[in-house]
Structure formats: structure tokens, C-alpha cells
Design a protein around this motif. Structure first.
Motif, short mmCIF file in Angstrom:
data_model
loop_
_atom_site.label_atom_id
_atom_site.label_comp_id
_atom_site.label_asym_id
_atom_site.label_seq_id
_atom_site.Cartn_x
_atom_site.Cartn_y
_atom_site.Cartn_z
N PRO A 52 80.88 58.78 -4.78
CA PRO A 52 82.17 58.81 -5.48
C PRO A 52 82.26 57.59 -6.41
CG PRO A 52 82.48 59.31 -3.16
CD PRO A 52 81.05 58.87 -3.31
N THR A 53 82.96 57.73 -7.52
CA THR A 53 82.98 56.69 -8.55
C THR A 53 83.33 55.32 -8.01
OG1 THR A 53 83.59 58.32 -10.23
CG2 THR A 53 84.01 56.01 -10.74
N ARG A 54 84.37 55.21 -7.19
CA ARG A 54 84.78 53.90 -6.69
C ARG A 54 83.71 53.30 -5.79
NH1 ARG A 54 87.25 51.02 -2.58
NH2 ARG A 54 88.60 49.34 -3.32
N GLN A 101 80.49 53.88 -5.97
CA GLN A 101 79.37 53.49 -6.81
C GLN A 101 79.65 52.16 -7.51
OE1 GLN A 101 76.20 55.28 -7.22
NE2 GLN A 101 75.89 53.13 -7.72
N THR A 102 80.87 52.03 -8.03
CA THR A 102 81.26 50.78 -8.70
C THR A 102 81.23 49.62 -7.72
OG1 THR A 102 82.68 52.03 -10.22
CG2 THR A 102 83.04 49.66 -10.08
#
Length: 204
Positions: free
Chosen positions: A42-44, A46-47
Motif C-alpha cells: 500500500p502507498t503509505r 511503501q513510503t
């Protein structure tokens, strides 16, 4: 203040991969990546993984974790369940013992770093992020915190870096075929370790 943990429904491939956890080596993970294998997060998450990997091994006179592709290595290793990385984190390991059932190690990491940053870790200033991670690291490696998920995550970051092409050939010294054996070699303060003799890893 804190984002709710992201849950991923297990699929047949994930279950099969988790069963192979003990058989997967760093070299196999890198080989799979070279063949195009990915384990999207999920984007968060990964960041968060990108930022934490960068804080753990930043660029110096040699490239750091991001340039070495460590986040992608870690996410794929976690998809395989290496080092128990796909096992849900017990609620009791969250600060305050209030974690949800089924939370992942990255869910836990985001929660704990948000607390230590006094808000959103990912939007905090670099010095605040560094201190939050340093505090978590110090806490996780104290006696009684042997089950801290950060120990496993940090281990994957370090393993990914030092088994990567950059880590093994630029951060560490590398000589494919050593020319001779010297039983006693002077070592100076700027001497680098040798990747061909890097045995301090317990992976799997």
C-alpha cells in the motif's frame, strides 16, 4: 493522529510463499527481483519503508539503501515470510497494548513512529524523523524487547543492503579471486570489510 493499519487478504500465492520462507535466501530474492518479481505494498507502507530504509542506511561516500533497491528487496522478502515477517504482530507489542488483530510489522512500525514523532512521522521534519527512529531502535534492542518487530525489519534492511550489488561491491570491498593468503594484515581506520567474508548474517 495515526493511520489505521492496512490489512491485506491472504491469497493462495501468498500462503504458498509463506511456506517457503525457510528455503529463501537473499540471493534468491535478488534473483527473483532481477526476473521482474515484485511485492507491491500500500502507498503509505511503501513510503514508510522507503523513508526508514533511507534513514537506516543513507547515501554517504557510497550509495545507500534506496539506490541499492533495498525497499523492494524487503517487501519481496516479507511476501515470502522471511524471518517470520508475515506473521501478524500481537496487539500487546503496540505501545499501550492497543494494537488491532492481524496488524503487519509495517502497520506496527508506522504506529510506533507516529507516536515517537508526536504526529505524522512521514510529514515530520528530517531531524524529528531521525530521532523517532533512533529512539525506537534503542528501545527495541534493550533487554526484554527481543520480540520487537523492528529487530526483524532492521535485519531485513541490513541484509538486503549488504547482499545487494552496491552493498557488496561498493560499501564492502570485493575481490572475485583473491591473489594470495596473508595470515596477518594491518587494518587502518578507513579499511572496509570484505563482502566475500561477510558472515554476520542470520537470514531465514
Amino acid at each position: 493522529m495515526h493511520d489505521a493499519p492496512t490489512h491485506v487478504t491472504p491469497n493462495r500465492r501468498g500462503v504458498l510463499l509463506s511456506g517457503l520462507a525457510l528455503a529463501v535466501t537473499p540471493a534468491q530474492v535478488w534473483a527473483q527481483m532481477a526476473g521482474g518479481a515484485k511485492a507491491p505494498l500500500p502507498t503509505r507502507q511503501q513510503t514508510l519503508l522507503d523513508q526508514v530504509a533511507d534513514l537506516t542506511i543513507p547515501d554517504t561516500d557510497t550509495p545507500g539503501a534506496l539506490k541499492a533497491g533495498v525497499p523492494a528487496f524487503v517487501s519481496l522478502a516479507m511476501a515470502h515470510g522471511v524471518s517470520g515477517s508475515n506473521v501478524p504482530v500481537p496487539p500487546a507489542l503496540f505501545t499501550g497494548g492497543t494494537g488491532p488483530e492481524g496488524a503487519s510489522a509495517l502497520d506496527w512500525l508506522g504506529f510506533e513512529l507516529d507516536l515517537k514523532a508526536g504526529g505524522k512521522f512521514l510529514s515530520a521534519k528530517p531531524d524529528v524523523q531521525f530521532k523517532a527512529l533512533a529512539d525506537l531502535d534503542a528501545q527495541s534492542f534493550t533487554k526484554g524487547n527481543e520480540k520487537s518487530p523492528w529487530r526483524m525489519l532492521k535485519g531485513l534492511i541490513l541484509t538486503g543492503y549488504y547482499t545487494s550489488e552496491i552493498g557488496a561491491s561498493q560499501e564492502l570491498q570485493y575481490e572475485l579471486v583473491p591473489g594470495r593468503w596473508d595470515p596477518d594484515v594491518p587494518v587502518g581506520p578507513k579499511e572496509r570489510a570484505w563482502s566475500s567474508d561477510w558472515t554476520a548474517v542470520d537470514f531465514g
